[in-house]
Design a protein around this motif. Structure first.
Motif, mmCIF file in Angstrom:
data_model
loop_
_atom_site.group_PDB
_atom_site.id
_atom_site.type_symbol
_atom_site.label_atom_id
_atom_site.label_comp_id
_atom_site.label_asym_id
_atom_site.label_seq_id
_atom_site.Cartn_x
_atom_site.Cartn_y
_atom_site.Cartn_z
ATOM 1 N N ASN A 1 0.837 -1.198 0.000
ATOM 2 C CA ASN A 1 0.000 0.000 0.000
ATOM 3 C C ASN A 1 0.878 1.256 0.000
ATOM 4 O O ASN A 1 1.815 1.369 0.777
ATOM 5 N N LYS A 2 0.579 2.235 -0.885
ATOM 6 C CA LYS A 2 1.425 3.433 -0.995
ATOM 7 C C LYS A 2 1.408 4.269 0.283
ATOM 8 O O LYS A 2 2.417 4.858 0.650
ATOM 9 N N ASP A 3 0.259 4.331 0.986
ATOM 10 C CA ASP A 3 0.212 5.066 2.247
ATOM 11 C C ASP A 3 1.100 4.408 3.297
ATOM 12 O O ASP A 3 1.803 5.086 4.050
ATOM 13 N N LYS B 1 -5.802 11.341 6.169
ATOM 14 C CA LYS B 1 -4.673 11.196 5.248
ATOM 15 C C LYS B 1 -3.445 11.980 5.696
ATOM 16 O O LYS B 1 -2.703 12.467 4.869
ATOM 17 N N GLU C 1 8.562 5.246 5.410
ATOM 18 C CA GLU C 1 9.654 6.124 5.005
ATOM 19 C C GLU C 1 9.722 7.365 5.902
ATOM 20 O O GLU C 1 10.809 7.776 6.323
ATOM 21 N N LYS D 1 3.732 2.542 2.753
ATOM 22 C CA LYS D 1 5.121 2.769 2.358
ATOM 23 C C LYS D 1 5.556 4.187 2.739
ATOM 24 O O LYS D 1 6.643 4.385 3.294
ATOM 25 N N LEU D 2 4.729 5.175 2.468
ATOM 26 C CA LEU D 2 5.021 6.564 2.839
ATOM 27 C C LEU D 2 5.170 6.696 4.350
ATOM 28 O O LEU D 2 6.069 7.375 4.847
#
Length: 113
Positions: free
Chosen positions: A2-4, A64, A10, A6-7
């Motif tokens: 999931n991109k969220d 978000k 990081e 991963k963000l």
């Protein structure tokens, strides 16, 4: 992945490094959390932390603030030792002093003159 999520990982790692908390082994989980968007569990003795991002909330755009949440959880890691020592019934004055000094020294390095 999931991109969220991963963000989130990081961003957390960025703050972990910035705060000088690289001695901790950190695990990440993307799972349902009741009543929170993210949280952290710290085992201070073993220097291990598990950071969770709720897998439910971001789905419909409800929440978000991924990077802010990662910073928030990294700050919990920053104060983790002091918080743990404060909760111990028999913490000594020296233990609280050491934890406070550790935190002050890290903050001193972060805040420009």
């Amino acid at each position: 992945m999931n991109k969220d999520f991963k963000l989130f990982q990081e961003a957390f790692k960025k703050y972990q490094k910035l705060f000088g908390l690289t001695g901790y082994k950190v695990y990440f989980k993307n799972e349902s959390i009741e009543g929170a968007f993210a949280n952290i569990t710290i085992n201070q003795h073993d220097m291990v932390a598990t950071v969770r991002l709720c897998s439910d909330n971001g789905e419909n755009g409800i929440f978000k603030h991924i990077e802010r949440s990662a910073k928030h959880e990294a700050l919990h890691l920053l104060i983790g030792r002091l918080e743990q020592d404060g909760r111990w019934r028999y913490s000594s004055e020296a233990e609280i002093y050491e934890a406070a000094e550790e935190l002050v020294n890290r903050l001193e390095a972060l805040i420009p003159d």
